[in-house]
Write a protein that holds these residues in place. Structure first.
Motif, PDB file in Angstrom:
ATOM      1  N   LEU A  83       0.856  -1.331   0.034  1.00 54.97           N
ATOM      2  CA  LEU A  83      -0.011  -0.094   0.102  1.00 54.97           C
ATOM      3  C   LEU A  83       1.040   1.337  -0.113  1.00 54.97           C
ATOM      4  N   PRO A  84       1.828   1.352   0.722  1.00 48.66           N
ATOM      5  CA  PRO A  84       2.620   2.600   0.734  1.00 48.66           C
ATOM      6  C   PRO A  84       3.405   2.865  -0.686  1.00 48.66           C
ATOM      7  N   ALA A  85       4.044   1.657  -1.019  1.00 43.96           N
ATOM      8  CA  ALA A  85       4.511   1.644  -2.179  1.00 43.96           C
ATOM      9  C   ALA A  85       3.528   2.165  -3.404  1.00 43.96           C
ATOM     10  N   ALA A 184     -11.171  16.824   1.537  1.00 37.16           N
ATOM     11  CA  ALA A 184     -11.168  16.420   2.840  1.00 37.16           C
ATOM     12  C   ALA A 184      -9.869  17.196   3.662  1.00 37.16           C
ATOM     13  N   ARG A 185      -8.848  17.358   3.099  1.00 46.95           N
ATOM     14  CA  ARG A 185      -7.685  18.204   4.008  1.00 46.95           C
ATOM     15  C   ARG A 185      -8.344  19.791   4.210  1.00 46.95           C
ATOM     16  N   LEU A 194      -7.366  10.561   6.589  1.00 46.77           N
ATOM     17  CA  LEU A 194      -7.319  10.421   5.334  1.00 46.77           C
ATOM     18  C   LEU A 194      -7.255   9.014   4.594  1.00 46.77           C
ATOM     19  N   TRP A 195      -6.580   8.205   5.385  1.00 48.42           N
ATOM     20  CA  TRP A 195      -6.258   6.666   5.198  1.00 48.42           C
ATOM     21  C   TRP A 195      -7.820   6.166   5.377  1.00 48.42           C
ATOM     22  N   ARG A 199      -8.921   7.125   1.468  1.00 48.08           N
ATOM     23  CA  ARG A 199      -8.123   6.494   0.649  1.00 48.08           C
ATOM     24  C   ARG A 199      -8.634   5.027   0.699  1.00 48.08           C
ATOM     25  N   LEU A 200      -8.761   4.673   1.733  1.00 48.35           N
ATOM     26  CA  LEU A 200      -9.102   3.161   1.733  1.00 48.35           C
ATOM     27  C   LEU A 200     -10.674   2.762   1.304  1.00 48.35           C
TER      28      LEU A 200
END
Length: 560
Positions: A83-85, A184-185, A194-195, A199-200
């Motif tokens: 996920l981070p990659a 959202a920010r 955010l995650w 994002r998720l």
């Protein structure tokens, strides 16, 4: 006379299109039916004792439970690292991005025996890491003891499937509108918010698709578990092999195979539905990707890329290094020279160098069969009506949903009577490899076939071109790149196939993966050195094939 010739031509075309279905019927469906028969009616009478033992026996329940457990754990860890990659590749632009993305796929195309040998060379008891730690801290014993543990299996699974999750999630992520995160920010969302809330949920189709696919690969993992874990960590794949080859309990092996087949078909059905909503083109990332800004982003991107390089390339480098430094002789190529000799004749039945020749000959035969049958299949699907194509397409992909161990087991119980008495024939191996490789040819050629305009063929026919001339002058140049990709894939798959070959290969005609497996199981520096040398050669062959595949796929050919 002309009408009769046309009718014969049409019949010939129909017979040609039937060849792939006949091939599947004889060498895929018939062995599967034989597995059903051995499991449900071993003596001609319905007998469900095999299935009852699966339910009542603690051992088999634990085997099935461990298979699911290690697959779930491997999937969760793979997604956690991928996920981070995927975020980095979807949101940032940096030098070498395309090259690194392409190279990240290399571990996935490597044979499982090479992956197992590479991790043994890296973090095994006599691996590079342990040797380095012993030298630095003057230790008497290896500080890292991972061989024969669940830990080394999980690490190998992450290495093997990391690129699968990265490509699926990263490709989907690259197409998402970044304005949702920006909004959202503005509303105050930061970090984990955010995650969790943005994002998720947005990535859920791709995450679930990647999770199902990685779970399938780890659920059917054979070579990695057998070599690195052994019988102690038996999965369904390993237990099928153990029951069929070591215990000779064919009924129980068949019952286990049926459980696995049913489980796999359900998973493949779920995956195909999820995949429709998660397919994406990573090239779209160029529209929203930007260079990292500030020290924080640069540090994050650098850390992720460093982790990828360590995860995916240190085992391969360790494999090459150890193949040249086994024993107390220092740097040496002696073990490559030993490949022409059989140092333990009764164990290998043939020098390792002969196994290389066997693998090349089998791979060439399998490639020719796969290209012929895959090309016919692609034209059948490309010109079929939509309903027929929807029915036929999954049929031709079924071998990918069946484990190679199950295929090999089906062969040894089905193909032992005339007219298909092939159990001791060398032809059985290329036939098995063709079953596994043919779908890759179909997926490579089919998009090109569908993209050919009927007007081009019609114009050529009006000018007097025969059907063969139309195909040679119109179709062939347009499908050539996809055909090359499929052929290279077929060759690579055949060179590294291990599960089915372990069942059906004759003792005097082993392939490279089988000889590597035998050598790794024998004591002595000579055997271990030869295993690493052969693994390195096989890795380089697969690496060269991978470069060719990426070169031709860069133009967008193929559905992978």
């Amino acid at each position: 006379m002309q009408t009769k010739f046309f009718t014969l031509t049409q019949l010939g075309i129909l017979a040609l299109r039937a060849l792939p279905l006949i091939f599947l019927a004889l060498f895929f469906f018939y062995p599967l039916v034989s597995i059903f028969t051995v499991s449900l009616a071993p003596d001609g009478v319905i007998n469900l004792s095999g299935f009852s033992r699966l339910v009542t026996s603690d051992y088999y329940r634990q085997t099935f439970g461990f298979t699911i457990f290690q697959a779930l754990l491997s999937t969760a860890l793979t997604l956690a690292f991928a996920l981070p990659a995927a975020f980095v590749f979807a949101r940032f632009q940096f030098p070498g991005k395309s090259l690194l993305l392409s190279l990240s796929t290399l571990p996935f195309v490597l044979p499982t025996v090479v992956v197992a040998a590479a991790f043994g060379a890296l973090i095994g008891e006599n691996g590079v890491v342990n040797q380095l730690l012993i030298g630095l801290f003057r230790l008497e014993d290896a500080p890292i003891q991972l061989e024969g543990t669940l830990g080394i299996i999980l690490i190998a699974h992450i290495f093997y499937n990391f690129s699968v999750a990265l490509r699926i999630i990263g490709g989907f992520w690259a197409t998402l509108d970044p304005r949702m995160e920006e909004a959202a920010r503005v509303l105050g969302a930061r970090g984990w918010q955010l995650w969790l809330y943005i994002r998720l949920p947005a990535l859920s189709p791709a995450i679930f698709a990647a999770a199902i696919l990685v779970f399938i690969f780890t659920f059917t993992s054979f070579g990695v578990v057998l070599i690195l874990g052994g019988i102690r960590f038996a999965t369904l794949e390993v237990e099928i092999y153990n029951q069929a080859r070591n215990i000779f309990n064919l009924q129980m092996a068949a019952a286990l195979s049926l459980v696995q087949i049913g489980f796999m078909f359900i998973l493949m059905l779920v995956y195909t539905r999820l995949q429709r909503g998660s397919s994406a083109d990573l090239r779209a990332a160029r529209q929203i990707a930007r260079p990292p800004r500030g020290a924080r982003e640069k540090t994050f991107v650098g850390a992720i890329l460093t982790f990828m390089l360590i995860l995916q390339f240190t085992p391969l480098v360790a494999l090459i290094w150890r193949s040249l430094t086994v024993g107390n002789e220092g740097f040496t190529t002696r073990f490559y020279g030993l490949l022409s000799t059989n140092v333990r004749g009764s164990v290998l039945f043939a020098p390792p160098l002969e196994a290389i020749g066997n693998s090349i000959a089998i791979a060439i035969t399998s490639t020719l069969l796969s290209v012929l049958l895959g090309l016919i299949t692609a034209y059948t699907l490309g010109r079929a009506e939509s309903r027929a194509a929807k029915w036929l397409d999954p049929v031709f992909m079924l071998p990918l949903a069946t484990s190679a161990v199950t295929l090999g087991f089906g062969f040894i119980i089905a193909l032992d009577e005339p007219p298909l008495n092939l159990r001791t024939s060398i032809l059985l191996i290329p036939i098995a490899h063709t079953l596994v490789a043919m779908p890759f040819v179909v997926r490579s050629v089919l998009p090109a076939v569908r993209s050919i305009s009927p007007n081009l063929r019609g114009a050529a026919q009006v000018m007097g071109a025969s059907p063969f001339q139309v195909w040679r002058l119109i179709d062939l140049p347009l499908i050539a790149r996809g055909l090359i990709v499929g052929a290279v894939f077929a060759f690579t798959v055949s060179m590294g196939e291990f599960g089915a070959s372990l069942f059906i290969a004759r003792p005097d005609t082993p392939t490279i993966p089988i000889v590597i497996f035998r050598l790794l199981g024998q004591p002595g520096a000579a055997n271990y050195g030869q295993a690493l040398a052969m693994s390195t050669i096989l890795m380089l062959v697969c690496g060269c094939a991978f470069i060719l595949i990426e070169r031709f796929r860069s133009l967008g050919m193929g559905e992978f």
